[in-house]
Design an enzyme around this catalytic site. Structure first.
Site, mmCIF file in Angstrom:
data_model
loop_
_atom_site.group_PDB
_atom_site.id
_atom_site.type_symbol
_atom_site.label_atom_id
_atom_site.label_comp_id
_atom_site.label_asym_id
_atom_site.label_seq_id
_atom_site.Cartn_x
_atom_site.Cartn_y
_atom_site.Cartn_z
ATOM 1 N N ARG A 44 37.547 31.344 52.603
ATOM 2 C CA ARG A 44 37.735 29.896 52.693
ATOM 3 C C ARG A 44 36.767 29.265 53.685
ATOM 4 O O ARG A 44 36.290 28.151 53.486
ATOM 5 C CB ARG A 44 39.203 29.594 53.052
ATOM 6 C CG ARG A 44 40.145 29.858 51.857
ATOM 7 C CD ARG A 44 41.565 30.094 52.329
ATOM 8 N NE ARG A 44 42.533 30.167 51.237
ATOM 9 C CZ ARG A 44 42.742 31.248 50.474
ATOM 10 N NH1 ARG A 44 42.013 32.343 50.656
ATOM 11 N NH2 ARG A 44 43.659 31.238 49.525
ATOM 12 N N GLY A 112 38.649 38.618 43.232
ATOM 13 C CA GLY A 112 39.440 37.622 42.511
ATOM 14 C C GLY A 112 39.463 36.294 43.254
ATOM 15 O O GLY A 112 39.429 35.222 42.651
ATOM 16 N N SER A 186 51.103 31.895 43.534
ATOM 17 C CA SER A 186 49.782 32.467 43.765
ATOM 18 C C SER A 186 48.939 31.511 44.593
ATOM 19 O O SER A 186 48.691 30.370 44.192
ATOM 20 C CB SER A 186 49.095 32.730 42.418
ATOM 21 O OG SER A 186 47.699 32.840 42.601
ATOM 22 N N GLN A 188 45.879 31.865 45.092
ATOM 23 C CA GLN A 188 44.593 31.673 44.414
ATOM 24 C C GLN A 188 44.679 30.510 43.426
ATOM 25 O O GLN A 188 43.758 29.699 43.329
ATOM 26 C CB GLN A 188 44.164 32.962 43.713
ATOM 27 C CG GLN A 188 43.839 34.063 44.719
ATOM 28 C CD GLN A 188 43.375 35.347 44.078
ATOM 29 O OE1 GLN A 188 43.450 35.502 42.870
ATOM 30 N NE2 GLN A 188 42.912 36.274 44.898
ATOM 31 N N ASP A 336 49.972 42.091 48.961
ATOM 32 C CA ASP A 336 48.876 43.061 49.096
ATOM 33 C C ASP A 336 49.294 44.308 49.869
ATOM 34 O O ASP A 336 48.535 45.282 49.930
ATOM 35 C CB ASP A 336 47.675 42.413 49.802
ATOM 36 C CG ASP A 336 47.009 41.358 48.919
ATOM 37 O OD1 ASP A 336 47.194 41.405 47.682
ATOM 38 O OD2 ASP A 336 46.305 40.486 49.465
ATOM 39 N N LYS A 363 46.235 43.137 39.749
ATOM 40 C CA LYS A 363 45.378 43.092 40.946
ATOM 41 C C LYS A 363 44.106 43.900 40.644
ATOM 42 O O LYS A 363 43.786 44.148 39.487
ATOM 43 C CB LYS A 363 46.146 43.646 42.151
ATOM 44 C CG LYS A 363 47.297 42.733 42.589
ATOM 45 C CD LYS A 363 46.781 41.444 43.178
ATOM 46 C CE LYS A 363 47.888 40.496 43.571
ATOM 47 N NZ LYS A 363 47.392 39.175 43.929
ATOM 48 N N ARG A 367 48.437 48.196 40.262
ATOM 49 C CA ARG A 367 48.870 48.890 41.487
ATOM 50 C C ARG A 367 50.224 49.577 41.346
ATOM 51 O O ARG A 367 50.560 50.445 42.160
ATOM 52 C CB ARG A 367 48.866 47.925 42.679
ATOM 53 C CG ARG A 367 47.451 47.568 43.100
ATOM 54 C CD ARG A 367 47.393 46.649 44.300
ATOM 55 N NE ARG A 367 46.006 46.483 44.721
ATOM 56 C CZ ARG A 367 45.561 45.513 45.502
ATOM 57 N NH1 ARG A 367 46.399 44.587 45.948
ATOM 58 N NH2 ARG A 367 44.294 45.453 45.842
#
Ligand code: S3P
Length: 449
Positions: A44, A112, A186, A188, A336, A363, A367
């Site tokens: 960012r 991502g 999310s 993102q 994560d 991801k 995972r």
């Protein structure tokens, strides 16, 4: 005093095997560890710095492959970004809406965050055309979650498989603000829509089903944007066309990288680790709550506020863990960290259940399947659920040949599991760790020594 042979790294063409001799940590892990900069905040700071007016100075940037991808993309659109280092990176912003049309495909690599956040920015640059791609993992990850809201804002985007997969082509347009009810929690998605909202007409609102990390909201505000947060409605509203002014950003250590040491310290008998300068933004601290429920001995020291983000030193000492259930709204706050929590659960008494975490399947790797199969190869008792895992412990893990599937968090989680296995564990494609933690292996060597 232990020998250097506990860890061996073997280079095999472009890949690396990490070989860890298990059971050599009888005195525990000790010392003070400084972790690399936060990946989310690093991305960012580069992006906002590139779009701001004036200079942005970044201290503590993560030097992993993912932020390098972001820096390369924005350099090719005209932002002047000095050589990346942890001390001081200078970004000469070019101003909102003035990104140049790049002469080549923008490559987000494995990241991502680079691709999804950047899509919001590219879609809102009228008159310019962009193409975006990534590595084979990123080209198989869903992009429709950000393309859908962008199309509603008036964007023009084309991609493989019905506009859902990269490579993507984007014709920048004048967008309009929308109220987007995101079906997934999310950051993102939220950040992509907000970044698109910077140049959109009117206001842009995103509502999410559970709170995801809020670094974009904090940093956009610090750069001068008007961002209103309604914590009860879980919504964020941004007013279009702010003047973004270059800032000094001090990137805290990444709690997602600290998580490997938190779990290692908790499971390896005799351990006492101090992890310094960890970002403890409440939207990221689910790992501390989950490990706390499991009976981990973690104390927070020296809490302070650094450039708008809370930071602490965390001390972890070994303790016998117990099983827990991890589900619901906490999931986005530790998304994560689930691979390393799965390792912790192998050493906890009882059955740990992880639910509501289907996001893990999209991801950098799937995972859920990868952690279950690789840890089961080492003798773990893990069964997959569509939305998570059930893990029964404690078990004695045994050394085996395992694979990171080029996923950085899998490589590092398996390395921590290998410390307590009997015999050698070989982790194939372990170089993936450099995506978010280039110094992981030397730091592990130091903690063992
Ligand atoms: C990130 C958000 C998370 C996280 C990723 C970084 C970010 O993804 O898994 O590593 O910087 O916004 P989602 O928001 O898609 O869950």
């Amino acid at each position: 005093m232990r020998k250097n042979t506990v860890i061996t790294v073997k280079s095999l063409s472009q890949h690396e095997d990490l070989i860890i001799q298990g059971g050599m940590v009888d005195e525990g892990l000790r010392g003070a560890i400084t972790i690399p900069g936060d990946k989310s905040i690093s991305h960012r700071s580069l992006m906002l710095g590139a779009m701001a007016e004036g200079e942005t100075i970044i201290h503590g940037l993560l030097l992993g492959e993912d932020p390098r991808s972001t820096a390369a993309c924005f350099r090719s659109m005209g932002a002047e970004i000095s050589e990346l280092n942890t001390e001081e990176v200078k970004v000469k912003g070019i101003g909102l809406g003035r990104l140049q049309e790049p002469m080549d495909v923008l490559d987000a690599g494995n990241s991502g965050t680079t691709m999804r956040l950047m899509l919001g920015i590219l879609a809102s640059q009228p008159g310019r055309f962009f193409t975006v791609t990534g590595d084979s993992s990123l080209r198989s990850r869903p992009m429709s979650r950000v393309i859908k809201p962008l199309l509603r804002m008036g964007a023009e985007i084309w991609g493989r498989q019905g506009n859902s997969l990269a490579p993507l082509a984007i014709q920048g347009k004048q967008l309009k603000g929308i109220h987007y009810q995101s079906p997934i929690a999310s950051a993102q998605v939220k950040s992509c829509v907000m970044l698109a909202g910077l140049l959109a007409e009117g206001k842009t609102t995103v509502t999410e089903p559970a709170l995801s990390r809020d670094h974009s909201e904090r940093m956009l505000r610090a750069f001068g944007a008007e961002v209103l947060v309604d914590p009860e409605a879980l919504s964020v509203t941004l007013s279009g066309h702010p003047t973004l002014k270059g800032q000094t950003v001090i990137v805290p250590g990444d709690i997602s990288s600290a998580a490997f040491w938190l779990v290692a310290g908790a499971i390896v008998p005799g351990s006492d680790l101090l992890i310094q300068n960890v970002g403890v933004n409440p939207t990221r601290t689910g790992i501390l709550e989950a490990l706390g429920q499991m009976g981990a001995d973690i104390t927070e020291e020296n809490r302070r506020e650094v450039a708008g983000e809370p930071v602490s030193d965390l001390r972890v000492r070994h303790s016998q863990l117990k099983a827990t259930t991890i589900e619901g709204d906490i999931i986005p706050r530790l998304i994560d960290e689930i691979p390393i929590l799965a390792v912790a659960a192998c050493f906890a008494t009882g059955t740990t259940v992880i639910k509501d975490a289907e996001e893990l399947r999209v991801k950098e790797s799937d995972r859920i399947t990868v952690m279950a199969t690789q840890l089961n190869n080492m003798g773990a008792k893990i069964s997959e659920r569509p939305d998570g895992m059930e893990i029964t412990g404690p078990v004695q893990l045994k050394g085996a040949e395992v694979d990171s599937f080029t996923d950085h968090r899998i490589a590092m989680s398996l390395a921590i599991a290998a410390l307590l296995a009997t015999g050698d564990t070989t982790i194939h494609r372990a170089e993936a760790a450099s995506i978010s933690y280039p110094n992981f292996v030397p730091t592990l060597e130091l903690a063992i020594a």
